[in-house]
Design an enzyme around this catalytic site. Structure first.
Site, mmCIF file in Angstrom:
data_model
loop_
_atom_site.group_PDB
_atom_site.id
_atom_site.type_symbol
_atom_site.label_atom_id
_atom_site.label_comp_id
_atom_site.label_asym_id
_atom_site.label_seq_id
_atom_site.Cartn_x
_atom_site.Cartn_y
_atom_site.Cartn_z
ATOM 1 N N SER A 67 -5.916 13.649 -35.245
ATOM 2 C CA SER A 67 -6.818 14.560 -35.936
ATOM 3 C C SER A 67 -6.145 15.910 -36.129
ATOM 4 C CB SER A 67 -8.105 14.745 -35.132
ATOM 5 O OG SER A 67 -7.850 15.550 -34.001
ATOM 6 N N LYS A 68 -6.864 16.829 -36.722
ATOM 7 C CA LYS A 68 -6.317 18.155 -37.010
ATOM 8 C C LYS A 68 -5.722 18.814 -35.766
ATOM 9 C CE LYS A 68 -8.976 17.882 -40.867
ATOM 10 N NZ LYS A 68 -9.245 16.449 -40.576
ATOM 11 N N ARG A 69 -6.324 18.530 -34.648
ATOM 12 C CA ARG A 69 -5.847 19.119 -33.400
ATOM 13 C C ARG A 69 -4.376 18.813 -33.150
ATOM 14 N NH1 ARG A 69 -7.152 16.985 -29.225
ATOM 15 N NH2 ARG A 69 -7.961 15.017 -29.994
#
Length: 446
Positions: A222-224
């Site tokens: 994910s973006k993380r």
RNA sequence: GGUCCCAUCGUCCAGAGGCCUAGGACACAGCCCUUUCAAGGCUGCGACGCGGGUUCGAAUCCCGCUGGGACCGCCA
């Protein structure tokens, strides 16, 4: 061994609610591989039934992301085909008709503006997945969260749009999809879809679920985890050939030790039955390596086209040189740099003197000792690296206790502003006598 | 909570009962080449999650445990 399949039709069905991300690219890639391996058709279908989040811009972005990766499709919203339309928002009548049919047959009912499919208990909705094998599920397992009540399936939403689980069935059937290849997160949706296929009296396609791609912490990417969209990788200097190669290796291998390959090679070797079941971690180190290998293998002019944008981005005057000179500069780099961006950074001195000046300092330099050496160098009848090295070697041997690096390193630093470079005499030859003279004189070393 | 899935070096893959004292690649460490390494060559480190079976023999088959994950939306 090739599985017997005729008229293979597969599809990639993204929802245009964001850019093409790594997971989507991976799924698209495996579908493409299977289509090309079988000389079948690869279809692009846009699942834009989420009115609020879908945009035409994202639809465009996803398509250009696929083009960048080298995944061409045979039927799609932009090029049409015999089974269109290829945008779900343009197929509303079809969904409506079949839903009405289910209502008429007593298999679905209305609630509010929505149409809901009845799930009967006690049904075996097991299926055989090409990758995961036999998956056993009973309809009684389809319960509401924290409840033992059986969950019926909404097929038409109150806004008139079909839901994913319903539209996917109608479309895959009417587009004659033979293999549904998608992420493993869809395994638990599959039994619901099978219920729908049966109610509609349709043949169920083959299913092949793909392992998920995880971040370093083994959580779903994910973006993380930083860059997730395909374009971010392009901007970092990764090339489409390498992204393709790298993604293909996540969850699949040909079974031999070959890890660097082209699209046609991968398509030739690809087998759905060889896809792995374990989720794979996205490993930057491996991506870097693969990118470096592809960078090495590139045709010089193509390599130049990959690197050039990064020189320009750094503000270097690329057009002051011929493409031949620039391409040869990169050939001289001989694989140094893992991304096109790194290669551009490592070789900026070939393009301009400015970045060299910015890095250079005279700290610890004995100019008086160096000057005669450089002077001797410039007396070379020919500006060829063999000659220059010859001169340097005899100079070094004539000096008491001198080592090659005592002279080569200052030369390297004056010419490149770097402590690392290809063989410095080759660099000097390639830059040309004039340019080398300019640089050394600028520093008062000549 | 329910259903389902997964489990080999740090990571990606080999391995489909004996070819495995488990192979390759990346990363890491060291050595070499050498005018430098970010190039090239070599070597090393390093895994079958645990416990039961089945079998003459299991990383491979079965069961349990443990540990991960996905899904359970009128999102897709």
């Amino acid at each position: 061994m090739t599985e017997k399949t005729d008229n293979v039709r597969v599809r990639f069905a993204p929802s245009p609610t964001g850019a093409l991300h790594i997971g989507g690219g991976h799924t698209a890639l495996f579908n493409w591989l299977w289509a090309r391996h079988n000389n079948g058709k690869f279809i692009l279908r846009i699942e834009d039934t989420d009115l609020v989040r879908s945009t035409k811009e994202y639809e465009q972005t996803i398509m250009s992301g696929m083009v960048w990766l080298g995944l061409d499709w045979d039927e799609g919203p932009d090029i049409g085909g015999n089974y269109g339309p290829y945008r779900q928002s343009e197929r509303l009548d079809i969904y409506r008709d079949y839903a009405e049919k289910l209502v008429a047959e007593g298999k679905a009912y209305r609630d509010g503006e929505a149409i809901i499919f009845k799930v009967e208990p006690g049904q075996d909705i097991s299926f055989k997945d090409i990758v995961y094998g036999q998956i056993d599920v009973m309809s009684d397992g389809l319960r509401e969260k924290d409840s033992d009540k059986l969950k019926d399936i909404v097929i038409i939403k109150s806004d008139g749009m079909p839901t994913y689980n319903y539209a996917v069935v109608v479309d895959d059937h009417s587009m004659k999809i033979t293999h549904v290849i998608r992420g493993e997160d869809h395994i638990s949706n599959t039994p619901k879809q099978i219920l729908l296929y049966r109610a509609l009296g349709w043949e169920v396609p083959e299913f092949a679920h793909l392992p998920m791609i995880l971040g370093r912490d083994k959580k779903k990417l994910s973006k993380r985890h930083g860059a997730t969209s395909i374009y971010e990788y392009r901007d970092m200097g990764y090339m489409p050939d390498s992204m393709f190669n790298f993604l293909a290796l996540l969850g699949w291998s040909a079974g031999d030790d070959k890890e660097i390959f082209t699209r046609p090679e991968a398509a030739e070797l690809f087998e759905l039955s060889r896809v792995t079941r374990k989720a794979a971690v996205f490993d930057f180190d491996k991506l870097n390596y693969i990118n470096q290998e592809h960078l090495k293998a590139l045709d010089p002019m193509v390599r130049l086209s990959m690197v050039k944008p990064f020189w320009i981005e750094a503000g270097l005057q690329v057009d002051k040189h011929s493409d031949k000179y620039l391409a040869d500069s990169l050939t001289l780099m001989a694989g140094r740099g893992r991304t096109a961006k790194e290669m551009a950074e490592f070789s900026d001195y070939f393009v301009s003197f400015e970045p060299v000046k910015a890095r250079w300092n005279a700290e610890g330099l004995d100019k008086e000792k160096l000057k005669p050496f450089f002077k001797a160098l410039f007396e070379s009848p020919e500006w060829k690296h063999e000659k220059l090295e010859e001169i340097a070697r005899s100079w070094v041997s004539s000096q008491e206790g001198a080592k090659m690096k005592d002279y080569a390193m200052p030369l390297r630093f004056a010419l490149t502003g770097m402590k690392v470079s290809p063989g410095i005499f080759e660099v000097a030859e390639h830059m040309g006598r004039e340019e080398c003279e300019t640089r050394l004189k600028y520093y008062g070393l000549l």
